[in-house]
Design a protein around this motif. Structure first.
Motif, mmCIF file in Angstrom:
data_model
loop_
_atom_site.group_PDB
_atom_site.id
_atom_site.type_symbol
_atom_site.label_atom_id
_atom_site.label_comp_id
_atom_site.label_asym_id
_atom_site.label_seq_id
_atom_site.Cartn_x
_atom_site.Cartn_y
_atom_site.Cartn_z
ATOM 1 N N MET A 1 -3.766 -0.409 -16.937
ATOM 2 C CA MET A 1 -2.896 -0.747 -16.184
ATOM 3 C C MET A 1 -1.612 -1.308 -16.889
ATOM 4 O O MET A 1 -1.894 -2.419 -17.498
ATOM 5 N N PRO A 2 -0.396 -0.903 -16.710
ATOM 6 C CA PRO A 2 0.600 -1.556 -17.312
ATOM 7 C C PRO A 2 0.974 -3.086 -16.807
ATOM 8 O O PRO A 2 0.724 -3.029 -15.672
ATOM 9 N N ARG A 3 1.581 -3.734 -17.529
ATOM 10 C CA ARG A 3 2.063 -5.109 -17.128
ATOM 11 C C ARG A 3 3.412 -5.322 -17.287
ATOM 12 O O ARG A 3 3.887 -5.225 -18.138
ATOM 13 N N ILE A 4 4.103 -5.668 -16.056
ATOM 14 C CA ILE A 4 5.430 -5.965 -16.085
ATOM 15 C C ILE A 4 5.571 -7.278 -15.722
ATOM 16 O O ILE A 4 5.193 -7.838 -14.484
ATOM 17 N N LEU A 5 5.873 -8.145 -16.261
ATOM 18 C CA LEU A 5 6.256 -9.725 -16.143
ATOM 19 C C LEU A 5 5.102 -10.373 -15.601
ATOM 20 O O LEU A 5 5.348 -11.001 -14.567
ATOM 21 N N GLY A 6 3.866 -10.330 -16.216
ATOM 22 C CA GLY A 6 2.698 -10.866 -16.087
ATOM 23 C C GLY A 6 2.069 -10.387 -14.618
ATOM 24 O O GLY A 6 1.071 -10.785 -14.337
ATOM 25 N N VAL A 7 2.400 -9.059 -14.187
ATOM 26 C CA VAL A 7 1.746 -8.363 -13.059
ATOM 27 C C VAL A 7 1.213 -6.968 -13.407
ATOM 28 O O VAL A 7 2.037 -6.324 -13.861
ATOM 29 N N ASP A 8 -0.145 -6.795 -13.282
ATOM 30 C CA ASP A 8 -0.617 -5.504 -13.440
ATOM 31 C C ASP A 8 -0.164 -4.578 -12.278
ATOM 32 O O ASP A 8 -0.274 -4.902 -11.117
ATOM 33 N N ILE A 9 0.425 -3.583 -12.671
ATOM 34 C CA ILE A 9 0.730 -2.579 -11.618
ATOM 35 C C ILE A 9 -0.241 -1.361 -11.861
ATOM 36 O O ILE A 9 -0.727 -1.131 -12.886
ATOM 37 N N PRO A 10 -0.659 -0.758 -10.688
ATOM 38 C CA PRO A 10 -1.371 0.347 -10.844
ATOM 39 C C PRO A 10 -0.899 1.642 -11.436
ATOM 40 O O PRO A 10 -0.007 2.038 -11.421
ATOM 41 N N ASN A 11 -2.085 2.204 -11.922
ATOM 42 C CA ASN A 11 -1.801 3.457 -13.052
ATOM 43 C C ASN A 11 -1.211 4.556 -12.309
ATOM 44 O O ASN A 11 -0.556 5.416 -12.517
ATOM 45 N N ASN A 12 -2.210 4.953 -11.413
ATOM 46 C CA ASN A 12 -2.347 6.109 -10.522
ATOM 47 C C ASN A 12 -1.249 6.547 -9.552
ATOM 48 O O ASN A 12 -1.178 7.352 -9.145
ATOM 49 N N LYS A 14 2.990 6.259 -8.237
ATOM 50 C CA LYS A 14 4.304 6.609 -8.825
ATOM 51 C C LYS A 14 4.984 5.270 -9.062
ATOM 52 O O LYS A 14 4.663 4.036 -8.476
ATOM 53 N N ILE A 15 5.820 5.200 -9.776
ATOM 54 C CA ILE A 15 6.393 3.808 -10.508
ATOM 55 C C ILE A 15 7.177 3.152 -9.387
ATOM 56 O O ILE A 15 7.228 2.158 -9.300
ATOM 57 N N HIS A 16 7.705 3.936 -8.533
ATOM 58 C CA HIS A 16 8.707 3.142 -7.479
ATOM 59 C C HIS A 16 7.646 2.617 -6.261
ATOM 60 O O HIS A 16 7.984 1.609 -5.712
ATOM 61 N N ILE A 17 6.514 3.208 -6.318
ATOM 62 C CA ILE A 17 5.549 2.402 -5.507
ATOM 63 C C ILE A 17 4.633 1.498 -6.292
ATOM 64 O O ILE A 17 4.574 0.124 -5.735
ATOM 65 N N SER A 18 4.464 1.429 -7.506
ATOM 66 C CA SER A 18 3.825 0.584 -8.325
ATOM 67 C C SER A 18 4.730 -0.861 -8.500
ATOM 68 O O SER A 18 3.796 -1.914 -8.372
ATOM 69 N N LEU A 19 5.760 -0.713 -8.510
ATOM 70 C CA LEU A 19 6.819 -2.116 -8.830
ATOM 71 C C LEU A 19 6.737 -2.839 -7.406
ATOM 72 O O LEU A 19 6.994 -3.797 -7.639
ATOM 73 N N ARG A 20 6.127 -2.170 -6.252
ATOM 74 C CA ARG A 20 6.406 -3.066 -5.132
ATOM 75 C C ARG A 20 4.981 -4.095 -5.253
ATOM 76 O O ARG A 20 5.099 -4.882 -4.402
ATOM 77 N N ILE A 22 4.853 -6.292 -7.242
ATOM 78 C CA ILE A 22 5.485 -7.343 -7.860
ATOM 79 C C ILE A 22 6.253 -8.096 -6.723
ATOM 80 O O ILE A 22 6.877 -7.708 -6.061
ATOM 81 N N TYR A 23 5.970 -9.453 -6.313
ATOM 82 C CA TYR A 23 6.334 -10.347 -4.965
ATOM 83 C C TYR A 23 7.709 -10.383 -5.287
ATOM 84 O O TYR A 23 8.482 -10.827 -6.172
ATOM 85 N N GLY A 24 8.415 -9.978 -4.411
ATOM 86 C CA GLY A 24 9.960 -10.020 -4.424
ATOM 87 C C GLY A 24 10.566 -8.645 -4.614
ATOM 88 O O GLY A 24 11.876 -8.371 -4.433
ATOM 89 N N ILE A 25 9.755 -7.450 -4.729
ATOM 90 C CA ILE A 25 10.224 -6.178 -4.869
ATOM 91 C C ILE A 25 9.764 -5.181 -3.733
ATOM 92 O O ILE A 25 8.429 -5.290 -3.820
ATOM 93 N N LYS A 43 7.713 9.316 -11.568
ATOM 94 C CA LYS A 43 6.766 9.334 -12.531
ATOM 95 C C LYS A 43 5.819 8.310 -12.318
ATOM 96 O O LYS A 43 5.825 7.267 -11.763
ATOM 97 N N LYS A 44 4.713 8.681 -12.910
ATOM 98 C CA LYS A 44 3.310 7.948 -12.673
ATOM 99 C C LYS A 44 3.401 6.740 -13.760
ATOM 100 O O LYS A 44 4.090 6.751 -14.736
ATOM 101 N N ALA A 45 2.803 5.571 -13.250
ATOM 102 C CA ALA A 45 3.001 4.530 -14.091
ATOM 103 C C ALA A 45 2.310 4.629 -15.301
ATOM 104 O O ALA A 45 2.588 3.948 -16.305
ATOM 105 N N ALA A 46 1.097 5.333 -15.390
ATOM 106 C CA ALA A 46 0.454 5.547 -16.435
ATOM 107 C C ALA A 46 1.069 6.384 -17.712
ATOM 108 O O ALA A 46 0.870 6.087 -18.740
ATOM 109 N N ASP A 47 2.170 7.135 -17.263
ATOM 110 C CA ASP A 47 3.056 7.878 -18.100
ATOM 111 C C ASP A 47 3.992 7.317 -19.063
ATOM 112 O O ASP A 47 4.938 7.919 -19.563
ATOM 113 N N LEU A 48 4.409 5.834 -18.209
ATOM 114 C CA LEU A 48 5.603 5.352 -18.945
ATOM 115 C C LEU A 48 5.240 4.992 -20.186
ATOM 116 O O LEU A 48 4.153 4.607 -20.653
#
Length: 127
Positions: A1-12, A14-20, A22-25, A43-48
């Motif tokens: 799971m990629p971590r952005i600013l202390g929050v784990d976002i789901p791998n599987n 798309k990134i525009h869904i995974s960013l949600r 994060i509280y406030g996005i 793009k999938k979050a795992a492919d970043l």
């Protein structure tokens, strides 16, 4: 799971869904962040790559208030309303709906479970 600013976002997802996650996005902000960072939102979050993750993190950190800071800001705003004793502040303090909803019926989410009050006894029962 990629971590952005202390929050784990789901791998599987798309990134525009995974960013949600994060509280406030939300939906619009997520796509806007991808666009500003130059990342394909589909793009999938795992492919970043690490570089793309760091660009996303820097854009979010620079342009948006998120997570703990946002929660703190919201709590301070509510505390300010309570301190100045405005109508909205009093509604927050009493745990009632703040935005003009009816309370005679409904409003159970804010008021909690019903508190049953005993009914009046009839004249026949008193004899």
């Amino acid at each position: 799971m990629p971590r952005i600013l202390g929050v784990d976002i789901p791998n599987n997802k798309k990134i525009h869904i995974s960013l949600r996650y994060i509280y406030g996005i939300g939906p619009t902000t997520a796509i806007e962040v991808c666009w500003k960072a130059g990342v394909d939102p589909l793009k999938k979050a795992a492919d970043l790559t690490e570089e793309e993750l760091s660009r996303l993190a820097s854009v979010i950190d620079r342009d948006y208030v998120i997570e703990g800071q946002l929660r703190r800001q919201i709590q301070q705003n509510i505390a300010r309303l309570r301190d100045i004793k405005c109508y909205r502040g009093l509604r927050h303090a009493r745990g009632l709906p703040v935005r003009g909803q009816r309370t005679r019926t409904n409003a159970r989410t804010r008021k909690g479970p019903r508190k049953t009050v005993a009914g009046k006894k009839s004249i026949k029962a008193m004899r």
